[in-house]
Write a protein that holds these residues in place. Sequence first.
Motif, short mmCIF file in Angstrom:
data_model
loop_
_atom_site.label_atom_id
_atom_site.label_comp_id
_atom_site.label_asym_id
_atom_site.label_seq_id
_atom_site.Cartn_x
_atom_site.Cartn_y
_atom_site.Cartn_z
N ARG A 1 0.75 -1.03 -0.08
CA ARG A 1 -0.05 0.10 -0.02
C ARG A 1 0.88 1.35 0.18
O ARG A 1 0.63 2.15 0.91
N PRO A 2 1.92 1.44 -0.69
CA PRO A 2 2.74 2.70 -0.81
C PRO A 2 1.98 3.82 -1.41
O PRO A 2 0.71 3.72 -2.20
N VAL A 3 2.58 5.04 -1.12
CA VAL A 3 2.07 6.27 -2.18
C VAL A 3 3.11 6.46 -3.01
O VAL A 3 4.26 6.51 -2.60
N VAL A 4 2.82 6.65 -4.14
CA VAL A 4 3.61 6.74 -5.40
C VAL A 4 3.31 8.25 -6.00
O VAL A 4 2.20 8.17 -6.42
N VAL A 5 4.05 9.09 -6.08
CA VAL A 5 4.07 10.09 -6.56
C VAL A 5 4.98 10.22 -8.12
O VAL A 5 5.92 10.06 -8.02
#
Length: 557
Positions: free
Chosen positions: A448-452
């Motif tokens: 569940r990463p946050v990828v920008v």
Amino acid sequence: MDDTSDRSAGAATLPLAAYLARRLRQLGVDHVFGLPGDFSMGLLDGMLEGTGLEWVGTTNELNAAYAADGYARLRGFGALVTTYGVGELSALNGVAGAYAESVPLVQVTGAPPRGAARGGSLVHHSLVDGDLGHFARAYAEVTAAAEVLEEASAAEQVDRLLTSALRELRPVYLSVPSDLTALPVPAARLQQPLARPASDPHALALLGEALRSRLAGGAPVTLLAGHLVRRRGLGQVVRRLADAGVTVATLLGAKGLLDEDHRSSAGTYVGALTADKATRRAVEHAPLLVLAGAVLSDLSTGMFSAELDESSAVVLGLREARVGDLRVADVDLADSLELLADLVAPHEEADRPLDQAGLWATLQSWLPAGTPLLADAGTAYFGAAELALPRGTELVGQPIWASIGYTLPALLGAALADPTRRPVLVIGDGAAQLTVQELATVLQRGLRPVVVLIDNGGYTVERAIRSPQATYHDITDWDWGSLATALGGAHPPLVLPAGTRAELAAALGTAGATPGRAVLVHAVLPRHDVPALLSAIATGLSASHDAGADDVVGQPA
């Protein structure tokens, strides 16, 4: 709503004990603390059977109250259950502490049946004087509201008391006669969530006019924040004020509300006992002082040694505000502080198109503590290198090898290495095209990463070094949202577009509020915009590439 509420959705009624439990679940309570007794066992059976509440038995009732207090400070609400008399009196000290410290929780007492109370029975755990109301009256002194449930209005009383706790940020007391625990109450009431009363819109407008007038002179603002700001969960608003240049000091109960290495943090103020003279001067000589959620008790003011001119300060209380001689009731602290932030740090600038400066400033204000931050070679790494990392956050990248695309597979490794921490990846579109297929592995494993993803049309880091218009810096245009969805299969990420500062802030806010799902933030930036550090380094790299062999510094001996 809690995950068991569907069981009662189709039923006209449910037992009172189950109703109370489900209301607590709606308030985010998963655990209830306490000790059982013969007057409370029926109540506990009804509260724990099929409701999802978990019982945490403590060694005594005082500790149960302390545990519920600590739970509420982090969860927003707490609950304990004791038996009548001996149990509830043991918890009284802890509940009184919650009252003094503004902690919302409910003390639930399993009480003798109504017949015993009406007949003045000399029951055990009582003072054997025929009056079974002594302890409810005692609790009325240390709670925002205290009631003994009655058959005709039990559900309404539960809702009223829990709402009082939310509104006042104080504990409440609920005495449940043992013969009422199975009382059928309307299940439909659960469809209406409990909430603290909203601010009166007319009062809020009046406060806005007064604040606007008070701020019109442009005097620098100092915010002295008390523990009520923390209890209401307003750290983000305080951070927004600090980012806008408002000096922020805290009283003892609010220490740590703002990262103390923040440029606008003035530290902790304790009156004449304040260790740092600059902190004391910032508060006591503030051109415009705002007291927000501040309770000026003896200890918090250094034994009343604070030299504050409260009459000229703006005072934002839990349900009331004061600007000069104007007192405004029925305004919630969350709304009044947000109103102040809107006036001091208006949102207009946030609607500007997103650029590198806006990207990193927004990420800086959002990045949670303890985050593994991965940044790929190029604009991502050199932008991240200038961040002031929160406590427990480390930056992962390749400043030496500088192989673009490294961080996306590295994200997989980082997420598996420590599943308790949610990683954040910032990567350019050119780098992502090299290794994006590994995103499928990340998503299929339920990580569940946050990828920008920085979409700026190619190899911007190379453009900064030489020949910015060269076609070899260009890449093919991809539909990143559709690609991420396709790679996710049964576990697609939440894809959020961000073309302005406001959209990026909103996307990151949504990502933070969605911890159980991977999030891809598609950030569109100008093609030639680079972080300041990269601009300086690119100039040096360009010069070194054009220099002769003898002129290149950093050669191995």
